[in-house]
Design a protein around this motif. Structure first.
Motif, PDB file in Angstrom:
ATOM      1  N   ASN A 124       4.948   9.139  -3.046  1.00  0.00           N
ATOM      2  CA  ASN A 124       4.124   9.991  -3.441  1.00  0.00           C
ATOM      3  C   ASN A 124       4.629  11.522  -3.523  1.00  0.00           C
ATOM      4  OD1 ASN A 124       1.556  11.830  -3.603  1.00  0.00           O
ATOM      5  ND2 ASN A 124       1.219  11.674  -1.465  1.00  0.00           N
ATOM      6  N   ILE A 179       5.310   8.157  -7.370  1.00  0.00           N
ATOM      7  CA  ILE A 179       3.829   8.404  -7.989  1.00  0.00           C
ATOM      8  C   ILE A 179       3.719   9.752  -8.335  1.00  0.00           C
ATOM      9  CG2 ILE A 179       1.345   8.184  -7.922  1.00  0.00           C
ATOM     10  CD1 ILE A 179       1.739   5.469  -6.133  1.00  0.00           C
ATOM     11  N   THR A 185      -2.406   6.057  -9.451  1.00  0.00           N
ATOM     12  CA  THR A 185      -2.555   5.635  -8.010  1.00  0.00           C
ATOM     13  C   THR A 185      -3.900   4.759  -8.149  1.00  0.00           C
ATOM     14  OG1 THR A 185      -4.758   7.143  -7.652  1.00  0.00           O
ATOM     15  CG2 THR A 185      -2.512   8.147  -7.166  1.00  0.00           C
ATOM     16  N   VAL A 201      -1.181   1.135  -9.047  1.00  0.00           N
ATOM     17  CA  VAL A 201      -0.664   0.716  -7.741  1.00  0.00           C
ATOM     18  C   VAL A 201      -0.553  -0.795  -7.630  1.00  0.00           C
ATOM     19  CG1 VAL A 201      -0.337   0.949  -5.540  1.00  0.00           C
ATOM     20  CG2 VAL A 201      -1.273   2.816  -6.633  1.00  0.00           C
ATOM     21  N   SER A 224      -7.446   3.562  -2.124  1.00  0.00           N
ATOM     22  CA  SER A 224      -7.312   4.848  -1.149  1.00  0.00           C
ATOM     23  C   SER A 224      -8.581   5.938  -1.582  1.00  0.00           C
ATOM     24  CB  SER A 224      -5.888   5.477  -1.783  1.00  0.00           C
ATOM     25  OG  SER A 224      -5.848   5.785  -3.058  1.00  0.00           O
ATOM     26  N   TRP A 229      -3.510  11.273  -0.958  1.00  0.00           N
ATOM     27  CA  TRP A 229      -2.448  11.655  -1.810  1.00  0.00           C
ATOM     28  C   TRP A 229      -1.950  13.109  -1.634  1.00  0.00           C
ATOM     29  CZ3 TRP A 229       0.234   7.499  -3.479  1.00  0.00           C
ATOM     30  CH2 TRP A 229      -0.640   6.158  -3.629  1.00  0.00           C
TER      31      TRP A 229
END
Length: 233
Positions: A124, A179, A185, A201, A224, A229
């Protein structure tokens, strides 16, 4: 006197066998998928352990996404540090993916050439302006100040709630270390394959994916939340 099966008896037997097989095979397949998911989570747990060792050895700095210019004799990015630590490269391969589904991180040590050619996990590294596909205002980046400047673990507001490394972006084939934008994401509408712009993802594990968080925990996620993030909330 020899007795032969009639056609009806044979067809009945085959039907019963087919029914039993249809009941058993899905259970076997689900069990296999669960085993692959567990193996993937174990990979992420070990990667997290290596990163913890790096953090302990570098006064709280997390392993950087990119180590800098390889012409200067540096490892290219975080994935190659695994080999530097003499850990098997298989740790970076998700067992649920076929070999041709892994991506080539294209990082190399100038002394040894390309180290990893197959990987399945990404970091991330979303910058503050990487959330442009969402109205949500985010201040800060992912697990780095920029691609070559690692963040200090003490600057992470909620490590246990912040995604660090996760399963690879779906259908990724080019060089990539993480990412780096919100659109990549899984936040947003979950689309069926072929995947759209809002679901990037990988969904490798029974329509879920695995991710390791800043506290070293590994979880299986369906979807998520944006704050997961963001390292500095």
């Amino acid at each position: 006197m020899r007795k032969y099966f009639t056609l009806i008896e044979l067809m009945t037997t085959m039907t019963v066998i087919s029914i039993i097989a249809s009941m058993i095979l899905p259970s076997f397949n689900r069990g296999r998928q669960q085993a692959l998911k567990s193996s993937c989570k174990n990979n992420l747990k070990n990667i997290s352990l290596v990163n913890s060792i790096y953090t302990d050895d570098h006064n709280g700095l997390v392993i950087p996404a990119d180590f800098g210019n390889t012409n200067e004799g540096k490892l290219h990015h975080w994935a190659n540090y695994i080999t530097f630590m003499d850990i098997s490269e298989n740790i970076l391969k998700c067992p649920a993916l076929d070999d041709d589904e892994h991506f080539d991180p294209a990082g190399h040590d100038p002394q040894t050439g390309n180290i990893y050619t197959e990987a399945a996990y990404i970091m991330n590294i979303i910058p503050s302006d990487g959330w442009n596909s969402s109205p949500i205002s985010i201040d800060g980046m992912g697990w780095c100040y920029d691609s070559e400047t690692p963040i200090n673990i003490n600057d992470v507001t909620r490590p246990s709630n912040t995604i660090y490394i996760s399963d690879v972006i779906a259908e990724l084939s080019s060089s990539h270390i993480g990412i780096n934008s919100f659109s990549k994401t899984d936040w947003g509408e979950l689309l069926l394959p072929p995947l759209g712009d809002v679901r990037r993802v990988g969904i490798h594990h029974l329509d879920n994916y695995n991710a390791t968080f800043g506290d070293g925990s590994v979880r299986t996620l369906k979807q998520s939340h944006p704050e997961q993030w963001n390292t500095r909330q």
